[in-house]
Design a protein around this motif. Structure first.
Motif, mmCIF file in Angstrom:
data_model
loop_
_atom_site.group_PDB
_atom_site.id
_atom_site.type_symbol
_atom_site.label_atom_id
_atom_site.label_comp_id
_atom_site.label_asym_id
_atom_site.label_seq_id
_atom_site.Cartn_x
_atom_site.Cartn_y
_atom_site.Cartn_z
ATOM 1 N N UNK A 190 42.676 46.880 25.519
ATOM 2 C CA UNK A 190 42.288 48.119 24.848
ATOM 3 C C UNK A 190 42.277 49.307 25.803
ATOM 4 N N UNK A 191 42.630 49.059 27.061
ATOM 5 C CA UNK A 191 42.693 50.135 28.029
ATOM 6 C C UNK A 191 41.359 50.538 28.605
ATOM 7 N N UNK A 192 40.428 49.598 28.708
ATOM 8 C CA UNK A 192 39.100 49.881 29.257
ATOM 9 C C UNK A 192 38.893 49.097 30.544
ATOM 10 N N UNK A 193 38.490 49.773 31.605
ATOM 11 C CA UNK A 193 38.052 49.133 32.843
ATOM 12 C C UNK A 193 36.535 49.173 32.858
ATOM 13 N N UNK A 194 35.896 48.030 33.056
ATOM 14 C CA UNK A 194 34.435 48.004 33.044
ATOM 15 C C UNK A 194 33.859 48.616 34.313
ATOM 16 N N UNK A 195 34.345 48.176 35.462
ATOM 17 C CA UNK A 195 34.009 48.708 36.785
ATOM 18 C C UNK A 195 32.590 48.393 37.262
ATOM 19 N N UNK A 196 31.916 47.448 36.618
ATOM 20 C CA UNK A 196 30.633 46.980 37.165
ATOM 21 C C UNK A 196 30.245 45.637 36.561
ATOM 22 N N UNK A 197 31.203 44.719 36.485
ATOM 23 C CA UNK A 197 30.886 43.383 35.983
ATOM 24 C C UNK A 197 30.100 42.627 37.056
ATOM 25 N N UNK A 198 28.965 42.095 36.674
ATOM 26 C CA UNK A 198 28.089 41.323 37.553
ATOM 27 C C UNK A 198 27.126 40.557 36.662
ATOM 28 N N UNK A 199 26.415 39.551 37.188
ATOM 29 C CA UNK A 199 25.510 38.767 36.342
ATOM 30 C C UNK A 199 24.439 39.598 35.635
ATOM 31 N N UNK A 200 23.999 40.702 36.240
ATOM 32 C CA UNK A 200 23.013 41.568 35.587
ATOM 33 C C UNK A 200 23.592 42.238 34.351
ATOM 34 N N UNK B 165 42.374 44.559 37.982
ATOM 35 C CA UNK B 165 42.107 43.525 38.984
ATOM 36 C C UNK B 165 40.733 43.633 39.602
ATOM 37 N N UNK B 166 40.131 44.825 39.592
ATOM 38 C CA UNK B 166 38.779 44.933 40.141
ATOM 39 C C UNK B 166 37.767 44.199 39.255
ATOM 40 N N UNK B 167 38.044 44.145 37.942
ATOM 41 C CA UNK B 167 37.169 43.398 37.033
ATOM 42 C C UNK B 167 37.366 41.897 37.193
ATOM 43 N N UNK B 168 38.629 41.462 37.371
ATOM 44 C CA UNK B 168 38.851 40.023 37.490
ATOM 45 C C UNK B 168 38.352 39.494 38.838
ATOM 46 N N UNK B 169 38.381 40.329 39.886
ATOM 47 C CA UNK B 169 37.759 39.918 41.148
ATOM 48 C C UNK B 169 36.268 39.663 40.918
ATOM 49 N N UNK B 170 35.602 40.569 40.225
ATOM 50 C CA UNK B 170 34.180 40.407 39.945
ATOM 51 C C UNK B 170 33.919 39.128 39.149
ATOM 52 N N UNK B 171 34.812 38.805 38.210
ATOM 53 C CA UNK B 171 34.661 37.567 37.444
ATOM 54 C C UNK B 171 34.843 36.345 38.335
#
Length: 329
Positions: free
Chosen positions: A126-136, A190-196
Protein backbone atom coordinates in the motif's frame (compact mmCIF):
# COMPACT_ATOMS: atom_id res chain seq x y z
CA UNK A 1 -14.45 13.34 22.32
CA UNK A 2 -17.33 13.56 24.81
CA UNK A 3 -18.50 10.25 23.36
CA UNK A 4 -15.56 8.44 25.02
CA UNK A 5 -15.10 7.66 28.70
CA UNK A 6 -11.44 7.44 29.72
CA UNK A 7 -10.74 4.25 31.68
CA UNK A 8 -6.98 4.07 32.17
CA UNK A 9 -3.68 5.18 30.73
CA UNK A 10 -2.04 2.57 28.51
CA UNK A 11 1.23 4.25 27.64
CA UNK A 12 3.02 7.37 26.51
CA UNK A 13 5.51 8.03 23.74
CA UNK A 14 7.17 10.92 22.00
CA UNK A 15 4.09 11.73 19.93
CA UNK A 16 1.32 11.33 22.49
CA UNK A 17 -0.48 9.52 25.28
CA UNK A 18 -2.67 6.46 24.75
CA UNK A 19 -5.69 5.72 26.94
CA UNK A 20 -8.05 2.79 27.22
CA UNK A 21 -11.56 4.18 26.84
CA UNK A 22 -15.18 3.17 26.35
CA UNK A 23 -17.39 4.41 23.56
CA UNK A 24 -20.49 5.63 25.41
CA UNK A 25 -22.64 5.11 22.31
CA UNK A 26 -21.75 1.47 21.61
CA UNK A 27 -20.09 0.24 24.80
CA UNK A 28 -17.05 -0.81 22.76
CA UNK A 29 -13.64 -0.61 24.41
CA UNK A 30 -11.26 1.47 22.30
CA UNK A 31 -7.78 2.98 22.48
CA UNK A 32 -7.61 6.78 22.26
CA UNK A 33 -4.33 8.44 21.40
CA UNK A 34 -4.02 12.13 22.24
CA UNK A 35 -1.19 13.77 20.34
CA UNK A 36 0.98 16.35 22.06
CA UNK A 37 0.15 19.82 20.78
CA UNK A 38 1.04 23.34 21.78
CA UNK A 39 4.24 24.59 23.38
CA UNK A 40 5.34 26.09 20.07
CA UNK A 41 5.24 22.74 18.27
CA UNK A 42 1.67 22.76 17.05
CA UNK A 43 2.44 22.84 13.33
CA UNK A 44 4.79 19.86 13.67
CA UNK A 45 2.21 17.92 15.66
CA UNK A 46 -0.47 18.76 13.11
CA UNK A 47 1.74 17.42 10.31
CA UNK A 48 2.47 14.29 12.35
CA UNK A 49 -1.24 13.84 13.04
CA UNK A 50 -2.23 14.11 9.39
CA UNK A 51 0.53 11.76 8.27
CA UNK A 52 -0.42 9.16 10.90
CA UNK A 53 -4.10 9.38 9.91
CA UNK A 54 -3.21 8.94 6.26
CA UNK A 55 -1.11 5.85 6.95
CA UNK A 56 -3.73 4.31 9.25
CA UNK A 57 -6.47 4.91 6.70
CA UNK A 58 -4.37 3.29 3.98
CA UNK A 59 -3.89 0.19 6.15
CA UNK A 60 -7.47 -0.23 7.34
CA UNK A 61 -9.12 -3.63 7.60
CA UNK A 62 -5.98 -5.81 7.65
CA UNK A 63 -6.14 -8.30 10.55
CA UNK A 64 -2.48 -7.75 11.47
CA UNK A 65 -2.64 -3.94 11.50
CA UNK A 66 -4.46 -1.92 14.16
CA UNK A 67 -7.72 -0.46 12.87
CA UNK A 68 -8.52 3.27 12.96
CA UNK A 69 -12.04 4.04 14.19
CA UNK A 70 -12.05 7.86 14.07
CA UNK A 71 -9.79 10.91 14.02
CA UNK A 72 -10.43 14.36 15.43
CA UNK A 73 -8.42 17.55 15.26
CA UNK A 74 -9.89 20.30 17.43
CA UNK A 75 -8.79 23.83 18.25
CA UNK A 76 -5.27 24.33 19.65
CA UNK A 77 -6.32 23.76 23.25
CA UNK A 78 -8.50 20.75 22.42
CA UNK A 79 -5.76 18.68 20.84
CA UNK A 80 -5.72 15.97 18.22
CA UNK A 81 -7.10 12.49 18.85
CA UNK A 82 -6.99 9.10 17.15
CA UNK A 83 -9.55 6.49 18.14
CA UNK A 84 -8.43 2.93 17.38
CA UNK A 85 -9.53 -0.57 18.20
CA UNK A 86 -8.40 -1.76 21.61
CA UNK A 87 -6.28 -4.89 21.25
CA UNK A 88 -4.38 -5.82 24.40
CA UNK A 89 -0.87 -5.65 25.88
CA UNK A 90 2.23 -5.13 23.80
CA UNK A 91 4.50 -7.95 22.73
CA UNK A 92 7.22 -6.24 24.80
CA UNK A 93 5.10 -6.49 27.95
CA UNK A 94 4.33 -10.11 27.29
CA UNK A 95 7.92 -11.16 26.54
CA UNK A 96 9.71 -9.14 29.20
CA UNK A 97 7.17 -9.23 32.01
CA UNK A 98 4.76 -12.15 31.65
CA UNK A 99 7.32 -14.54 30.17
CA UNK A 100 10.27 -13.08 32.09
CA UNK A 101 12.56 -13.46 29.09
CA UNK A 102 11.77 -17.10 28.34
CA UNK A 103 12.19 -17.81 24.61
CA UNK A 104 9.46 -19.15 22.39
CA UNK A 105 9.38 -22.52 20.75
CA UNK A 106 10.00 -22.38 17.02
CA UNK A 107 6.35 -23.10 16.13
CA UNK A 108 5.22 -20.24 18.37
CA UNK A 109 7.72 -17.84 16.83
CA UNK A 110 6.61 -18.90 13.35
CA UNK A 111 2.98 -18.11 14.19
CA UNK A 112 3.86 -14.61 15.37
CA UNK A 113 6.20 -13.93 12.47
CA UNK A 114 3.67 -15.09 9.88
CA UNK A 115 1.18 -12.49 11.10
CA UNK A 116 3.76 -9.71 11.40
CA UNK A 117 5.09 -10.36 7.92
CA UNK A 118 1.58 -10.48 6.47
CA UNK A 119 0.88 -7.09 8.06
CA UNK A 120 4.16 -5.68 6.76
CA UNK A 121 3.57 -7.05 3.27
CA UNK A 122 0.18 -5.34 3.16
CA UNK A 123 1.65 -2.05 4.43
CA UNK A 124 4.43 -2.08 1.89
CA UNK A 125 2.13 -2.99 -1.00
CA UNK A 126 0.00 0.00 0.00
CA UNK A 127 3.06 2.23 -0.07
CA UNK A 128 3.44 2.70 3.69
CA UNK A 129 6.72 2.50 5.61
CA UNK A 130 6.15 2.00 9.33
CA UNK A 131 9.64 3.14 10.42
CA UNK A 132 9.33 2.04 14.06
CA UNK A 133 8.46 -1.65 14.22
CA UNK A 134 9.46 -3.05 17.62
CA UNK A 135 7.85 -5.26 20.29
CA UNK A 136 6.36 -2.18 22.01
CA UNK A 137 4.49 -1.43 18.77
CA UNK A 138 3.05 -4.91 18.37
CA UNK A 139 -0.14 -5.72 20.29
CA UNK A 140 -1.45 -9.14 21.32
CA UNK A 141 -5.20 -9.78 21.55
CA UNK A 142 -7.10 -12.34 23.61
CA UNK A 143 -7.19 -14.83 20.72
CA UNK A 144 -3.43 -14.83 20.33
CA UNK A 145 -3.32 -12.67 17.22
CA UNK A 146 -0.79 -9.87 16.87
CA UNK A 147 -1.27 -6.44 15.31
CA UNK A 148 1.23 -3.75 14.37
CA UNK A 149 0.33 -0.37 15.88
CA UNK A 150 1.65 3.18 16.41
CA UNK A 151 2.09 4.72 12.98
CA UNK A 152 3.44 7.97 14.43
CA UNK A 153 6.70 7.74 12.45
CA UNK A 154 5.15 6.23 9.34
CA UNK A 155 4.99 7.84 5.94
CA UNK A 156 3.67 6.92 2.55
CA UNK A 157 6.22 6.42 -0.19
CA UNK A 158 4.33 8.65 -2.60
CA UNK A 159 5.15 11.64 -0.36
CA UNK A 160 8.75 11.27 -1.52
CA UNK A 161 7.73 12.01 -5.11
CA UNK A 162 8.90 15.60 -4.72
CA UNK A 163 12.46 14.33 -4.30
CA UNK A 164 12.79 15.29 -0.64
CA UNK A 165 14.98 12.72 1.17
CA UNK A 166 13.72 10.69 4.10
CA UNK A 167 15.08 11.33 7.56
CA UNK A 168 17.52 8.73 8.89
CA UNK A 169 16.49 9.39 12.50
CA UNK A 170 13.77 6.76 12.61
CA UNK A 171 13.27 3.34 14.27
CA UNK A 172 14.17 2.66 17.90
CA UNK A 173 17.91 1.98 18.17
CA UNK A 174 17.88 -1.76 18.95
CA UNK A 175 15.73 -2.39 15.84
CA UNK A 176 17.39 0.15 13.53
CA UNK A 177 18.80 -1.16 10.25
CA UNK A 178 22.54 -0.63 9.61
CA UNK A 179 21.95 1.63 6.60
CA UNK A 180 20.02 4.03 8.85
CA UNK A 181 22.86 4.15 11.38
CA UNK A 182 25.25 4.80 8.51
CA UNK A 183 23.13 7.83 7.61
CA UNK A 184 21.12 6.66 4.61
CA UNK A 185 18.25 8.94 3.60
CA UNK A 186 17.40 6.88 0.54
CA UNK A 187 16.00 3.71 2.08
CA UNK A 188 13.01 1.48 1.46
CA UNK A 189 10.81 -1.10 3.19
CA UNK A 190 13.96 -3.05 4.08
CA UNK A 191 14.23 -1.01 7.27
CA UNK A 192 10.93 -2.56 8.42
CA UNK A 193 11.97 -6.10 7.52
CA UNK A 194 15.28 -5.66 9.38
CA UNK A 195 13.25 -4.71 12.46
CA UNK A 196 11.11 -7.83 11.98
CA UNK A 197 14.29 -9.92 11.85
CA UNK A 198 15.31 -8.39 15.18
CA UNK A 199 11.90 -9.31 16.62
CA UNK A 200 12.19 -12.89 15.30
CA UNK A 201 15.58 -13.25 17.00
CA UNK A 202 14.15 -11.81 20.21
CA UNK A 203 11.25 -14.27 20.20
CA UNK A 204 13.65 -17.19 19.79
CA UNK A 205 16.25 -15.93 22.30
CA UNK A 206 13.98 -14.32 24.87
CA UNK A 207 15.95 -11.07 24.77
CA UNK A 208 16.82 -8.38 22.20
CA UNK A 209 19.63 -9.44 19.88
CA UNK A 210 21.38 -6.07 19.53
CA UNK A 211 21.35 -3.91 22.65
CA UNK A 212 23.53 -0.97 21.69
CA UNK A 213 24.15 1.97 24.02
CA UNK A 214 24.72 4.37 21.13
CA UNK A 215 24.46 4.30 17.34
CA UNK A 216 28.10 3.33 16.90
CA UNK A 217 27.89 0.68 19.62
CA UNK A 218 24.75 -0.68 17.93
CA UNK A 219 26.47 -0.83 14.55
CA UNK A 220 29.47 -2.56 16.07
CA UNK A 221 27.23 -5.21 17.64
CA UNK A 222 25.45 -5.76 14.33
CA UNK A 223 28.67 -6.18 12.36
CA UNK A 224 30.16 -8.48 15.01
CA UNK A 225 27.07 -10.70 14.86
CA UNK A 226 26.11 -10.85 11.19
CA UNK A 227 29.42 -9.77 9.67
CA UNK A 228 29.84 -7.36 6.77
CA UNK A 229 29.61 -9.85 3.92
CA UNK A 230 29.26 -7.94 0.63
CA UNK A 231 28.29 -4.76 2.48
CA UNK A 232 31.02 -2.67 0.89
CA UNK A 233 30.12 -3.91 -2.59
CA UNK A 234 26.57 -2.62 -2.13
CA UNK A 235 26.28 0.15 -4.79
CA UNK A 236 25.09 2.77 -2.30
CA UNK A 237 27.60 2.06 0.43
CA UNK A 238 30.32 4.57 -0.54
CA UNK A 239 27.78 7.42 -0.54
CA UNK A 240 26.65 6.84 3.04
CA UNK A 241 27.70 9.66 5.40
CA UNK A 242 29.39 7.23 7.81
CA UNK A 243 30.90 4.87 5.24
CA UNK A 244 34.41 5.97 6.18
CA UNK A 245 33.88 5.23 9.86
CA UNK A 246 36.54 3.09 11.50
CA UNK A 247 33.79 0.58 12.33
CA UNK A 248 33.24 0.00 8.61
CA UNK A 249 36.94 -0.65 7.96
CA UNK A 250 37.62 -3.02 10.80
CA UNK A 251 38.22 -6.69 10.03
CA UNK A 252 35.14 -8.72 10.96
CA UNK A 253 34.64 -12.44 11.56
CA UNK A 254 32.02 -14.33 9.53
CA UNK A 255 28.44 -14.24 10.75
CA UNK A 256 27.91 -15.81 14.18
CA UNK A 257 24.14 -15.90 13.75
CA UNK A 258 23.94 -19.65 13.16
CA UNK A 259 25.90 -20.54 16.30
CA UNK A 260 23.62 -18.25 18.31
CA UNK A 261 20.51 -20.17 17.18
CA UNK A 262 21.69 -23.80 16.89
CA UNK A 263 18.24 -25.31 17.51
CA UNK A 264 16.52 -23.31 14.77
CA UNK A 265 15.59 -25.39 11.72
CA UNK A 266 17.41 -24.76 8.45
CA UNK A 267 14.24 -23.28 6.95
CA UNK A 268 13.75 -21.02 9.95
CA UNK A 269 17.35 -19.88 9.79
CA UNK A 270 16.92 -18.98 6.13
CA UNK A 271 14.18 -16.55 7.16
CA UNK A 272 16.13 -15.12 10.10
CA UNK A 273 19.35 -14.61 8.16
CA UNK A 274 17.45 -13.25 5.16
CA UNK A 275 15.70 -10.62 7.26
CA UNK A 276 18.98 -9.74 8.98
CA UNK A 277 21.01 -9.41 5.79
CA UNK A 278 23.31 -6.47 6.46
CA UNK A 279 23.27 -5.36 2.84
CA UNK A 280 19.77 -3.92 2.25
CA UNK A 281 19.46 -4.98 -1.38
CA UNK A 282 20.08 -8.59 -0.29
CA UNK A 283 17.51 -8.49 2.53
CA UNK A 284 14.26 -10.41 2.24
CA UNK A 285 11.11 -8.42 1.60
CA UNK A 286 8.05 -9.33 3.65
CA UNK A 287 6.50 -10.98 0.58
CA UNK A 288 9.66 -13.00 -0.14
CA UNK A 289 9.94 -14.11 3.49
CA UNK A 290 6.36 -15.42 3.46
CA UNK A 291 7.20 -17.55 0.42
CA UNK A 292 10.03 -19.29 2.31
CA UNK A 293 9.54 -23.01 3.09
CA UNK A 294 9.55 -22.29 6.84
CA UNK A 295 5.95 -21.10 6.67
CA UNK A 296 4.84 -24.28 4.91
CA UNK A 297 6.78 -26.54 7.27
CA UNK A 298 4.09 -27.20 9.86
CA UNK A 299 2.02 -30.30 9.23
CA UNK A 300 -1.07 -28.42 10.48
CA UNK A 301 -1.84 -24.80 11.29
CA UNK A 302 -0.67 -23.67 14.72
CA UNK A 303 -4.17 -23.59 16.16
CA UNK A 304 -4.72 -21.83 19.46
CA UNK A 305 -6.52 -23.72 22.25
CA UNK A 306 -9.64 -22.08 23.59
CA UNK A 307 -8.61 -21.26 27.15
CA UNK A 308 -9.53 -18.44 29.54
CA UNK A 309 -7.11 -15.61 30.12
CA UNK A 310 -4.56 -16.05 32.86
CA UNK A 311 -3.94 -13.34 35.49
CA UNK A 312 -1.77 -10.37 34.47
CA UNK A 313 -2.24 -11.10 30.77
CA UNK A 314 -0.07 -14.20 30.74
CA UNK A 315 1.15 -14.83 27.23
CA UNK A 316 1.48 -18.45 26.33
CA UNK A 317 -0.65 -21.35 27.50
CA UNK A 318 0.15 -25.00 27.02
CA UNK A 319 -1.96 -27.40 25.05
CA UNK A 320 -3.23 -30.62 26.60
CA UNK A 321 -0.10 -32.37 25.32
CA UNK A 322 2.02 -29.80 27.11
CA UNK A 323 3.30 -28.18 23.91
CA UNK A 324 2.81 -24.40 23.83
CA UNK A 325 0.86 -23.61 20.72
CA UNK A 326 -0.63 -20.17 21.18
CA UNK A 327 -0.39 -16.63 22.28
CA UNK A 328 -3.03 -15.23 24.61
CA UNK A 329 -3.19 -11.95 26.42
Amino acid sequence: MEHYERLSKIGEGASGVVYKARDRRTGETVAVKRLHVGDGEYSLSEETFLREVRCLEACRAHPSLVDLRAAHHGPDDAGAFLVMEYVGPSLAQVMREDRAGRPLAEAEARRVMRQLLEGARSMHELGVLHRDIKPDNVLVDNRGDVKICDFGLSRTTDTAADGAPYTSGVVTLWYRAPELILGSRDYDAGIDTWALGCIMAELLAGAPLFRGRSEMDQLNKVFDTVGMKDMKSWPGFARLPRAESALCNRSRPPSRLREMFPALSAAGFDVLSGLLACRPDSRLTAADALRCPWFAEAAAPEAMPDQPLAPCGAFFTASVAGVAKAIVA
